[in-house]
Design an enzyme around this catalytic site. Structure first.
Site, mmCIF file in Angstrom:
data_model
loop_
_atom_site.group_PDB
_atom_site.id
_atom_site.type_symbol
_atom_site.label_atom_id
_atom_site.label_comp_id
_atom_site.label_asym_id
_atom_site.label_seq_id
_atom_site.Cartn_x
_atom_site.Cartn_y
_atom_site.Cartn_z
ATOM 1 C CG ASP A 89 8.762 -6.707 20.285
ATOM 2 O OD1 ASP A 89 9.745 -6.355 19.600
ATOM 3 O OD2 ASP A 89 7.792 -5.965 20.490
ATOM 4 C CE1 TYR A 102 1.014 1.907 10.111
ATOM 5 C CE2 TYR A 102 -0.699 3.525 9.654
ATOM 6 C CZ TYR A 102 -0.067 2.667 10.526
ATOM 7 O OH TYR A 102 -0.516 2.559 11.821
ATOM 8 C CB THR A 125 3.713 4.033 20.299
ATOM 9 O OG1 THR A 125 3.665 4.348 18.904
ATOM 10 C CG2 THR A 125 2.290 3.914 20.837
#
Length: 249
Positions: free
Chosen positions: A37, A156, A191
């Site tokens: 990450d 997206y 999330t």
């Protein structure tokens, strides 16, 4: 428990959301986990959680849109663990909704670099290790919108359609090498990617979900664990929709 004992698993976007939960679940199943990450603080936090529970984990901060950083990442994994058995290609970003003519090329390129280019770079390198091992499993994160159109999210939606197609192609290319490749397509999940929704926007989004709620990250993680486990040994080239009925509707 211990379905993944002895395996080395890489989780991109592993510091938060679905990636975080998958990293923890992989560790619970006995895997050595590499958390990748750009968020060093949260990444190291997950590494510590796993180690404190007597698991094996390594956090690597890396910009996986950069091929040189990806090569360096894999060198660190090889140095530490000597192999790669599992890749969960999960890192991704989301743009605030707008019509396509309002979308800048810079925004388009930034999203594609994370949601698609990084998936290619990480998979390409993992496949070389898996070919050497004679086996391996890759799971890519697509989306519930990888099979439908979604207004005001052209970049997206396009990126996730591409991930779904890329997954199927990899499955065809490498199945005879004992390498399985599947995708998971989450619906709305609790999330950080949903933080930009207003309360009203979120209510409108959830109206499209027959199950009537968002998913918990652990519900996605359980599906990923299944796909990489021996229980899914005859499954490859599949895009598993874990979307509360969104695409059925």
């Amino acid at each position: 428990m211990n379905q993944l004992a002895g395996k080395v698993a890489i989780v991109t976007g592993g510091a938060s959301g679905i990636g975080r939960e998958v990293a923890l679940q992989f560790a619970n199943e006995g895997s050595k986990v590499v958390i990748v990450d750009i968020n060093e603080e949260k990444g190291k936090e997950i590494e510590k959680l796993i180690k404190d529970d007597r698991g094996s984990a390594l956090f690597i901060r890396a910009d996986i849109t950069n091929p040189y950083a990806v090569n360096e990442l894999y060198s660190k994994v090889e140095e530490t663990y000597g192999k790669v058995d599992i890749l969960f290609n999960n890192a991704g970003i989301f743009l605030e909704g707008r019509l396509t003519h309002e979308l800048s090329f810079t925004e388009w390129k930034k999203l594609m670099s994370v949601n698609l280019d990084a998936v290619f770079l990480m998979a390409r390198k993992a496949l070389r290790y898996m070919l050497k091992n004679g086996e391996g499993v890759i799971v890519n994160t697509a989306s519930a919108v990888s099979d439908v159109g979604y207004a005001q999210q052209a970049a997206y939606t396009a990126s996730k359609h591409a991930v779904a197609g890329f997954t199927k192609t990899l499955a065809l290319e490498y199945s005879n090498h004992n390498i399985r490749v599947n995708a998971i397509s989450p619906g709305e999940t609790e999330t950080p990617l949903i933080d930009w929704y207003s309360k009203e926007e979120l209510e409108a989004v959830l109206a499209d979900y027959p199950i009537g709620r968002m998913a918990k990250p652990v519900e996605m993680a359980k599906a990923v664990v299944f796909l990489v486990s021996p229980d899914a040994s005859y499954i490859t080239g599949t895009n598993l929709f874990v979307d509360g009925g969104f695409t059925a509707k």
